[in-house]
Design a protein around this motif. Sequence first.
Motif, PDB file in Angstrom:
ATOM      1  N   ARG A 282      25.070  59.934  27.316  1.00 28.38           N
ATOM      2  CA  ARG A 282      25.090  58.751  28.185  1.00 28.38           C
ATOM      3  C   ARG A 282      25.001  59.146  29.660  1.00 28.38           C
ATOM      4  O   ARG A 282      24.248  58.545  30.423  1.00 28.38           O
ATOM      5  CB  ARG A 282      26.341  57.918  27.929  1.00 28.38           C
ATOM      6  N   ARG A 283      25.751  60.166  30.052  1.00 28.50           N
ATOM      7  CA  ARG A 283      25.748  60.606  31.457  1.00 28.50           C
ATOM      8  C   ARG A 283      24.362  61.085  31.877  1.00 28.50           C
ATOM      9  O   ARG A 283      23.919  60.853  32.992  1.00 28.50           O
ATOM     10  CB  ARG A 283      26.766  61.708  31.662  1.00 28.50           C
ATOM     11  N   TRP A 284      23.659  61.785  30.984  1.00 27.60           N
ATOM     12  CA  TRP A 284      22.340  62.305  31.294  1.00 27.60           C
ATOM     13  C   TRP A 284      21.235  61.281  31.055  1.00 27.60           C
ATOM     14  O   TRP A 284      20.063  61.559  31.293  1.00 27.60           O
ATOM     15  CB  TRP A 284      22.059  63.558  30.486  1.00 27.60           C
ATOM     16  N   GLY A 285      21.595  60.096  30.534  1.00 25.19           N
ATOM     17  CA  GLY A 285      20.612  59.047  30.309  1.00 25.19           C
ATOM     18  C   GLY A 285      19.660  59.323  29.165  1.00 25.19           C
ATOM     19  O   GLY A 285      18.526  58.853  29.168  1.00 25.19           O
ATOM     20  N   LEU A 286      20.118  60.089  28.166  1.00 24.92           N
ATOM     21  CA  LEU A 286      19.270  60.403  27.019  1.00 24.92           C
ATOM     22  C   LEU A 286      19.351  59.290  25.984  1.00 24.92           C
ATOM     23  O   LEU A 286      20.407  58.686  25.794  1.00 24.92           O
ATOM     24  CB  LEU A 286      19.707  61.722  26.379  1.00 24.92           C
ATOM     25  N   PRO A 287      18.254  59.000  25.289  1.00 24.77           N
ATOM     26  CA  PRO A 287      18.284  57.958  24.253  1.00 24.77           C
ATOM     27  C   PRO A 287      19.099  58.404  23.043  1.00 24.77           C
ATOM     28  O   PRO A 287      19.292  59.599  22.812  1.00 24.77           O
ATOM     29  CB  PRO A 287      16.810  57.779  23.881  1.00 24.77           C
ATOM     30  N   GLU A 288      19.563  57.411  22.268  1.00 23.47           N
ATOM     31  CA  GLU A 288      20.288  57.727  21.035  1.00 23.47           C
ATOM     32  C   GLU A 288      19.352  58.393  20.037  1.00 23.47           C
ATOM     33  O   GLU A 288      18.150  58.177  20.057  1.00 23.47           O
ATOM     34  CB  GLU A 288      20.851  56.449  20.408  1.00 23.47           C
ATOM     35  N   LYS A 289      19.943  59.188  19.157  1.00 21.79           N
ATOM     36  CA  LYS A 289      19.217  59.846  18.067  1.00 21.79           C
ATOM     37  C   LYS A 289      18.028  60.651  18.579  1.00 21.79           C
ATOM     38  O   LYS A 289      16.964  60.654  17.981  1.00 21.79           O
ATOM     39  CB  LYS A 289      18.802  58.847  17.009  1.00 21.79           C
ATOM     40  N   ALA A 290      18.218  61.299  19.692  1.00 19.17           N
ATOM     41  CA  ALA A 290      17.175  62.151  20.249  1.00 19.17           C
ATOM     42  C   ALA A 290      17.753  63.542  20.449  1.00 19.17           C
ATOM     43  O   ALA A 290      18.953  63.704  20.623  1.00 19.17           O
ATOM     44  CB  ALA A 290      16.684  61.600  21.587  1.00 19.17           C
ATOM     45  N   ALA A 291      16.898  64.513  20.397  1.00 18.66           N
ATOM     46  CA  ALA A 291      17.322  65.886  20.620  1.00 18.66           C
ATOM     47  C   ALA A 291      16.416  66.503  21.674  1.00 18.66           C
ATOM     48  O   ALA A 291      15.243  66.164  21.775  1.00 18.66           O
ATOM     49  CB  ALA A 291      17.240  66.688  19.329  1.00 18.66           C
TER      50      ALA A 291
END
Length: 85
Positions: free
Chosen positions: A38-47
Amino acid sequence: MDDSLWGTTSLVINEVVERKRHYPQATFVVDEQAQARRRWGLPEKAAALILLDSESRVHYYRRGALTHQEITRLLETIGRLGAAH
């Protein structure tokens, strides 16, 4: 961790610990509560895989699943960086 099968969290943690023993200079992020995601703004279920050298230069970056060719390239890059030390 969400993508791991139910009941395998301890196996994932054990694998990370074992890899850390073999590669003590590596940094592994296990984000069970998704705080870093969340802090890095990454989407869910992503690597994402980011390979940095000791001076924090990016040598490899990939979001999502790796193909066989990408795995080969990544391993070659790791070998080259390891040989430089």
